[in-house]
Write an enzyme that holds these catalytic residues in place. Structure first.
Site, PDB file in Angstrom:
ATOM      1  N   ARG A  51     -12.091  -4.826  -7.088  1.00  0.00           N
ATOM      2  CA  ARG A  51     -11.929  -5.385  -5.754  1.00  0.00           C
ATOM      3  C   ARG A  51     -13.440  -5.545  -5.363  1.00  0.00           C
ATOM      4  O   ARG A  51     -14.039  -4.763  -5.196  1.00  0.00           O
ATOM      5  CB  ARG A  51     -11.137  -4.872  -4.740  1.00  0.00           C
ATOM      6  CG  ARG A  51      -9.863  -4.533  -4.866  1.00  0.00           C
ATOM      7  CD  ARG A  51      -9.005  -4.028  -3.712  1.00  0.00           C
ATOM      8  NE  ARG A  51      -9.749  -2.731  -2.943  1.00  0.00           N
ATOM      9  CZ  ARG A  51      -9.072  -2.071  -1.982  1.00  0.00           C
ATOM     10  NH1 ARG A  51      -7.897  -2.444  -1.389  1.00  0.00           N
ATOM     11  NH2 ARG A  51      -9.669  -0.761  -1.634  1.00  0.00           N
ATOM     12  N   TYR A  71     -11.454   1.942  10.094  1.00  0.00           N
ATOM     13  CA  TYR A  71     -12.395   2.337   9.253  1.00  0.00           C
ATOM     14  C   TYR A  71     -12.775   1.105   7.935  1.00  0.00           C
ATOM     15  O   TYR A  71     -13.734   1.588   7.414  1.00  0.00           O
ATOM     16  CB  TYR A  71     -12.480   3.883   8.612  1.00  0.00           C
ATOM     17  CG  TYR A  71     -10.995   3.921   7.945  1.00  0.00           C
ATOM     18  CD1 TYR A  71     -10.960   3.387   6.737  1.00  0.00           C
ATOM     19  CD2 TYR A  71     -10.106   4.672   8.345  1.00  0.00           C
ATOM     20  CE1 TYR A  71      -9.947   3.853   5.683  1.00  0.00           C
ATOM     21  CE2 TYR A  71      -9.130   5.133   7.449  1.00  0.00           C
ATOM     22  CZ  TYR A  71      -8.788   4.535   6.451  1.00  0.00           C
ATOM     23  OH  TYR A  71      -7.771   4.960   5.339  1.00  0.00           O
ATOM     24  N   LYS A  72     -12.276   0.015   8.201  1.00  0.00           N
ATOM     25  CA  LYS A  72     -12.517  -1.081   7.189  1.00  0.00           C
ATOM     26  C   LYS A  72     -13.556  -1.888   7.852  1.00  0.00           C
ATOM     27  O   LYS A  72     -14.784  -1.650   8.164  1.00  0.00           O
ATOM     28  CB  LYS A  72     -11.345  -1.445   6.620  1.00  0.00           C
ATOM     29  CG  LYS A  72     -10.526  -0.575   5.814  1.00  0.00           C
ATOM     30  CD  LYS A  72      -9.127  -1.138   5.256  1.00  0.00           C
ATOM     31  CE  LYS A  72      -8.216  -0.103   4.607  1.00  0.00           C
ATOM     32  NZ  LYS A  72      -8.877   0.638   3.483  1.00  0.00           N
ATOM     33  N   PHE A  75       0.878  -1.200  -0.026  1.00  0.00           N
ATOM     34  CA  PHE A  75       0.005   0.140  -0.120  1.00  0.00           C
ATOM     35  C   PHE A  75       0.881   1.308   0.030  1.00  0.00           C
ATOM     36  O   PHE A  75       1.814   1.510   0.651  1.00  0.00           O
ATOM     37  CB  PHE A  75      -0.891  -0.101   1.343  1.00  0.00           C
ATOM     38  CG  PHE A  75      -2.066   1.043   1.030  1.00  0.00           C
ATOM     39  CD1 PHE A  75      -3.062   0.667   0.329  1.00  0.00           C
ATOM     40  CD2 PHE A  75      -1.885   2.107   1.733  1.00  0.00           C
ATOM     41  CE1 PHE A  75      -3.757   2.122   0.128  1.00  0.00           C
ATOM     42  CE2 PHE A  75      -3.031   3.251   1.818  1.00  0.00           C
ATOM     43  CZ  PHE A  75      -3.787   3.090   0.977  1.00  0.00           C
ATOM     44  N   ASP A  98       1.252  -4.315   8.911  1.00  0.00           N
ATOM     45  CA  ASP A  98       0.351  -3.376   8.765  1.00  0.00           C
ATOM     46  C   ASP A  98      -1.027  -4.172   8.667  1.00  0.00           C
ATOM     47  O   ASP A  98      -1.202  -4.969   7.711  1.00  0.00           O
ATOM     48  CB  ASP A  98       0.526  -2.501   7.192  1.00  0.00           C
ATOM     49  CG  ASP A  98      -0.616  -1.620   7.047  1.00  0.00           C
ATOM     50  OD1 ASP A  98      -1.585  -1.745   7.844  1.00  0.00           O
ATOM     51  OD2 ASP A  98      -0.566  -0.484   6.354  1.00  0.00           O
TER      52      ASP A  98
END
Lengths: 400, 400
Positions: free
Chosen positions: B360, B210-211, B125, B185
């Protein structure tokens, strides 16, 4: 004149106050304490509670499709502060992260660009000093933490001076004309006094939104980088929100053009919604009116101190000149900690305490009445005159 | 078997799903899109909207007197994550700042303690890679961004390896047994797969809330430092919240004992309230049940891909082995960008797109139904079989 000041005089000042109607825009329990700690945490605007609820609905319904709008908020809310609070231009201010992190980013960016001695005030707010201490160690440069009287001379020889515009203890307003490159911490200034960053030649600044801007506990901070400096500085925290063409997710870091390069990670949107709401109330009142009322409120408190509190062992620990004062007034007292606790526990007045002996009384103009100032002084007088503050246990903590 | 899968089969799976009742705890518009992007931004729990409103009331009424409780939240919410999501111990996790800032703090702390080569994945990422690039430059150490196949060998020789536990593009779960010091991560892992940081020997981690943890857009991140490492590391960002005896405001920085030394500035309280609310829903369901359902959901999508989508030019870009997969499934397609846009604009399905050609599909177990998986696959099939995705304009951005 203060000797003769009565509650009726304070009531008359409230009646003549053009900002008085704004108090109703905040959540205030009129049976609650006399709150004179808005310089630590500002009150909740009714509009903010509504906006936070509306934002929750927006999150729930728009989900990820809200991001194209939300992603603009650090800059959009920064622009509101730039125009109405800071005297900066659009594109010079962001709202993001904490004061601490923003200070680290901006001071670190300067050190990356050129090493050299760092200067700060020995009595400045802790996070400023601690961040500088860490940066100085990491960069192998000297850190000089000097006293107020040495500041101008030290700043002249510094690579960077970091200093609060309004001292968190004394409330003193530092003059704009410090030499050299200065990073201003505006935490106790923004929303309390008139600022003109552009006009005063300020190059770098950070500040807090949960004091006089009423953004809520831990609301994100702002940072300011004058436009001509932006391209010359790189944040040491190379987060994806500071990347040019962020969603290309390219292989190498390249800082975004403009102020965006000082972002880091994903900003909290509910926080930004709250900060904008608070800032818009400041904008509505206008900083000239707010600053004028602030001077009047603190001036009344100083006068009442002279009349009632000085004879009880208090000493004014803030400038007597209203123009050199922020939004709070500090009083030193040998029993300062007990006075502060007793005010909270027995007199229904909420100030705060700063070691070793200072009680701070803050008077944010948007919701503080002249009668609140009067009450705070009167109850302090009556408490200490009665000796009731001595019943409070001495500070359980070591007073340094 | 997938060839014969029908909607009735998906409905039967929903009927047998022990987590199915949890969907009603989230704000869901049943006439709205099939939302398969909870891996980017999770849904709003009803309880979170209520808690945020209650928190606003608390701010308004308690004002500064709320801080003694609020100040515990970064650690208290961290403890909830430690116990129910991460497999860590109390006092090993904080919720504060962003993934970016936390990554900077922890990786920077390691480099301060000892210089040496940094290793990351070339395809990881962006914020992870960019932060490392900045740290490597600042510390004058090598940064090696390697391909997946070289990772284990490179990690063996590294001072620190920073890598995502679940790859944000492919959804691949990386094995725990990377050699050397690893900073994980967990952004795409926390709340999607079972984690046992203690059992797996993990020393350092950061991640997003927040996922799969449903903390809201830009909610603060978490960080994990195994207890025995805490005293040996110092955050490069020496903020006042990381200071020993914070309110003594002493002259020199001295890191707090324990995990608190990795705090920085004042944390946002409404954010922490929202993160706790989301984490408590995960705790209620339990990660074993969530992870099992996640494997079943993604497994169903892979089966439907094989049956319906592979013949239309899609290729599975995620592991086929459910145990090696996180909560999302990526499909590569030559017209991936147009497929993604057309799904959103014409088929009422919301996935997301990652360059150059990956769509995705994320399936958070707390609120995703097996019929949602079925719908997402069926609508993708029908869209691409009809050729309607070709009506969408090609990507306006340069696809790198």
């Amino acid at each position: 004149v203060a000797d003769g000041l009565t509650r009726a005089d304070a009531e008359a000042l409230d009646a003549a106050d053009p900002l008085a109607p704004l108090r109703s825009r905040f959540v205030v329990d009129d049976g609650g304490p006399v709150y004179v700690d808005g310089n630590s945490l500002g009150r909740l605007p009714h509009a903010t509670a509504e906006r936070m609820a509306a934002f929750a609905e927006e999150w729930g319904s728009r989900l990820v499709t809200g991001w194209p709008d939300w992603i603009e908020l650090p800059r959009a809310v920064g622009d509101v502060l730039a125009e109405h609070v800071l005297g900066a231009r659009p594109g010079e201010v962001l709202v993001c992260d904490s004061v601490t992190v923003n200070l680290f980013k901006l001071a670190g960016a300067v050190l990356d660009a050129e090493a050299g001695p760092l200067v700060g005030l020995a009595g400045d707010f802790p996070t400023d000093r601690y961040v500088l201490e860490g940066l100085a160690r990491a960069h192998g440069v000297d850190l000089r933490l000097v006293d107020r009287g040495e500041l101008a001379a030290a700043a002249r020889d510094a690579r960077l001076t970091v200093v609060s515009k309004v001292d968190y203890r004394s409330g003193e307003v530092l003059p704009d004309d410090l030499p050299g490159l200065v990073l201003w911490d505006l935490s106790h200034a923004a929303g309390a006094i008139e600022l003109d960053l552009r006009g005063s030649g300020a190059q770098l600044a950070v500040g807090c939104t949960y004091k006089y801007l009423n953004g809520g506990p831990g609301a994100p901070a702002f940072l300011y980088v004058r436009e001509d400096l932006q391209e010359r500085l790189r944040s040491p925290i190379q987060g994806w929100f500071s990347q040019k063409d962020q969603f290309a997710m390219g292989p190498r870091y390249e800082p975004a053009a403009g102020i965006d390069r000082f972002l880091a990670g994903t900003p909290s949107i509910v926080d930004l919604v709250a900060v904008r709401s608070g800032a818009e109330l400041v904008a509505e009142a206008g900083m000239p009116a707010i600053a004028a009322k602030t001077r009047a409120l603190t001036g009344l408190f100083v006068a009442l101190h002279d009349a009632w509190l000085a004879p009880l062992g208090f000493a004014l620990a803030s400038p007597r000149d209203a123009a050199a004062r922020g939004g709070h007034v500090s009083l030193a007292h040998p029993d300062g900690w007990r006075v502060c606790r007793a005010l909270i526990e027995r007199a229904n007045v909420v100030p705060d305490f700063r070691r070793p002996d200072v009680v701070r009384f803050g008077f944010p103009a948007l919701y503080t009445r002249f009668t609140d100032v009067f009450e705070a002084a009167e109850r302090t007088r009556d408490l200490v005159a009665s000796g009731a503050h001595l019943d409070v246990q001495a500070a359980p903590m070591r007073v340094t």
